[in-house]
Design an enzyme around this catalytic site. Structure first.
Site, PDB file in Angstrom:
ATOM      1  N   HIS A   1       0.878  -1.076  -0.084  1.00 45.94           N
ATOM      2  CA  HIS A   1      -0.025  -0.020   0.110  1.00 45.94           C
ATOM      3  C   HIS A   1       0.740   1.303  -0.050  1.00 45.94           C
ATOM      4  O   HIS A   1       0.594   2.301  -0.775  1.00 45.94           O
ATOM      5  CB  HIS A   1      -1.000   0.148   1.315  1.00 45.94           C
ATOM      6  CG  HIS A   1      -1.795  -1.297   1.351  1.00 45.94           C
ATOM      7  ND1 HIS A   1      -1.692  -2.198   2.378  1.00 45.94           N
ATOM      8  CD2 HIS A   1      -2.971  -1.220   0.652  1.00 45.94           C
ATOM      9  CE1 HIS A   1      -2.667  -2.821   2.403  1.00 45.94           C
ATOM     10  NE2 HIS A   1      -3.508  -2.498   1.366  1.00 45.94           N
TER      11      HIS A   1
ATOM     12  N   LYS B   1      -0.985  -6.550  -8.001  1.00 48.76           N
ATOM     13  CA  LYS B   1      -0.851  -7.892  -7.361  1.00 48.76           C
ATOM     14  C   LYS B   1      -2.392  -8.303  -7.631  1.00 48.76           C
ATOM     15  O   LYS B   1      -2.771  -9.410  -7.681  1.00 48.76           O
ATOM     16  CB  LYS B   1      -0.872  -7.634  -5.802  1.00 48.76           C
ATOM     17  CG  LYS B   1      -1.521  -8.721  -5.069  1.00 48.76           C
ATOM     18  CD  LYS B   1      -0.900  -8.869  -3.810  1.00 48.76           C
ATOM     19  CE  LYS B   1      -1.363  -9.985  -2.798  1.00 48.76           C
ATOM     20  NZ  LYS B   1      -2.919  -9.433  -2.768  1.00 48.76           N
TER      21      LYS B   1
HETATM   22  P1  AMP Z   1      -6.342  -3.805  -0.704  1.00 46.76           P
HETATM   23  O1  AMP Z   1      -6.073  -3.125   0.778  1.00 46.76           O
HETATM   24  O2  AMP Z   1      -5.678  -5.450  -0.379  1.00 46.76           O
HETATM   25  O3  AMP Z   1      -7.642  -3.870  -0.988  1.00 46.76           O
HETATM   26  O4  AMP Z   1      -5.346  -3.443  -1.437  1.00 46.76           O
HETATM   27  C1  AMP Z   1      -5.493  -2.056  -1.729  1.00 46.76           C
HETATM   28  C2  AMP Z   1      -4.610  -1.802  -2.837  1.00 46.76           C
HETATM   29  O5  AMP Z   1      -3.201  -2.197  -2.677  1.00 46.76           O
HETATM   30  C3  AMP Z   1      -5.015  -2.380  -4.379  1.00 46.76           C
HETATM   31  O6  AMP Z   1      -4.990  -1.616  -5.577  1.00 46.76           O
HETATM   32  C4  AMP Z   1      -4.000  -3.729  -4.197  1.00 46.76           C
HETATM   33  O7  AMP Z   1      -3.726  -4.134  -5.465  1.00 46.76           O
HETATM   34  C5  AMP Z   1      -2.748  -2.960  -3.663  1.00 46.76           C
HETATM   35  N1  AMP Z   1      -1.820  -3.907  -3.236  1.00 46.76           N
HETATM   36  C6  AMP Z   1      -2.003  -4.846  -2.070  1.00 46.76           C
HETATM   37  N2  AMP Z   1      -1.158  -5.539  -2.042  1.00 46.76           N
HETATM   38  C7  AMP Z   1      -0.098  -5.212  -2.664  1.00 46.76           C
HETATM   39  C8  AMP Z   1       1.396  -5.420  -3.218  1.00 46.76           C
HETATM   40  N3  AMP Z   1       2.174  -6.479  -2.533  1.00 46.76           N
HETATM   41  N4  AMP Z   1       2.238  -4.821  -4.103  1.00 46.76           N
HETATM   42  C9  AMP Z   1       1.555  -3.791  -4.625  1.00 46.76           C
HETATM   43  N5  AMP Z   1       0.022  -3.543  -4.612  1.00 46.76           N
HETATM   44  C10 AMP Z   1      -0.342  -3.928  -3.626  1.00 46.76           C
END
Ligand code: AMP
Length: 283
Positions: free
Chosen positions: A36, A150
């Site tokens: 994030h 991801k």
């Molecule tokens: P989430 O909180 O899991 O819904 O993720 C929020 C954003 O962060 C989304 O756009 C995800 O694709 C991105 N994200 C989550 N994990 C990663 C990671 N390891 N590397 C890059 N972006 C990520």
């Protein structure tokens, strides 16, 4: 750093920004990690005001999924955002976001791109994602929004929604951030026991294995499931949900390995479902 929990506060602040402000937006479900933060850092580089949303969206969780167990720590998240130079956090309750009643009477329906990969396993998931992202786009009114590769299917669907519904927003895809052992960072990694964490390293290894077969011209799409079964055989606590090699644009399984492709997988480590992918360009 501003913290808003209501739509009203957010909109009043947004209206107060002058027209030269370039707003960057990073939507999240919180429990922030370096993945994030990398999105926030990219937003900081190319915009002048960065908004992060923290919202665990019930509409994108299936009945038997982990909505109530999903990890939450707003105090820690807000400290990380402050340190990363975020200008505003939008952290509404579900009642605030769905103030006209839940479930909402009008939602976005994702066609083709939402039918396979995770969409086939999590029915309605991407409709829920798009509905909440569209709603928050209309509140934050960003110039640019940052999403991680991801969640590659999510990124492709959001790019498509933004284009087809004419949101005047640039969608920026950001690289996957991994642990030094190669595991893609995820809030759901916090569910893993130490033994499961070690098992989970098989996920990037599986993708590397398929990727090497493809690069070395030894890959046969018909054998894909067999490759995975063989690869995961010695780990009884690891279960394949899916492994597919798809075209980057339409996310459909490919017959001929050429152009931009995605090797995408979802794997259960015990009860925890992890996703990961590798994007390749093959001439
Ligand atoms: P989430 O909180 O899991 O819904 O993720 C929020 C954003 O962060 C989304 O756009 C995800 O694709 C991105 N994200 C989550 N994990 C990663 C990671 N390891 N590397 C890059 N972006 C990520």
């Amino acid at each position: 750093m501003q913290i808003f929990t209501t739509i009203n506060e957010l909109q009043n602040w947004r209206k107060s920004l002058d027209h030269t402000t370039v707003v960057g937006f990073v939507p999240t479900m919180g429990y922030l990690h370096d993945g994030h933060i990398s999105l926030i850092n990219q937003a900081k580089k190319s915009t002048s005001t960065v908004v992060v949303s923290i919202f665990v969206n019930p509409l994108q969780f299936g009945a038997n999924e982990d909505l109530s167990a999903y990890p939450r720590d707003f105090q820690r998240d807000s400290e990380l955002c402050l340190n990363a130079g975020v200008d505003a956090i939008f952290a509404p309750t579900a009642k605030e976001i769905y103030s006209n009643g839940y479930p909402p009477k009008c939602t976005i329906n994702v066609a083709e791109l939402g039918k396979n990969l995770c969409g086939a396993k999590r029915i309605g998931h991407f409709d829920g994602v798009c509905t909440v992202v569209a709603k928050i786009f209309n509140l934050v009114f960003p110039h640019k929004a940052f999403f991680g590769r991801k969640d590659i299917q999510q990124l492709r669907i959001i790019e498509t929604m933004t284009a087809e519904l004419n949101f005047p927003i640039e969608i920026i895809g950001c690289d996957i951030v991994r642990s030094k052992e190669g595991l893609a960072l995820s809030s759901r990694n916090s569910y893993l026991s130490p033994v499961e964490k070690a098992d989970a390293l098989i996920v990037p290894k599986l993708l590397d294995y398929i990727s090497n077969l493809i690069i070395n011209n030894q890959f046969n799409p018909e054998n894909l499931t067999n490759y995975a079964i063989e690869f995961l055989r010695h780990l009884p606590n690891v279960k394949l949900d899916y492994l597919e090699v798809v075209d980057y644009k339409n996310l459909q399984p490919i017959k001929n390995i050429t152009g931009k492709i995605v090797i995408a997988t979802a794997v259960f480590i015990g009860k925890t479902r992890l996703i990961d992918n590798i994007i390749l360009s093959i001439n």
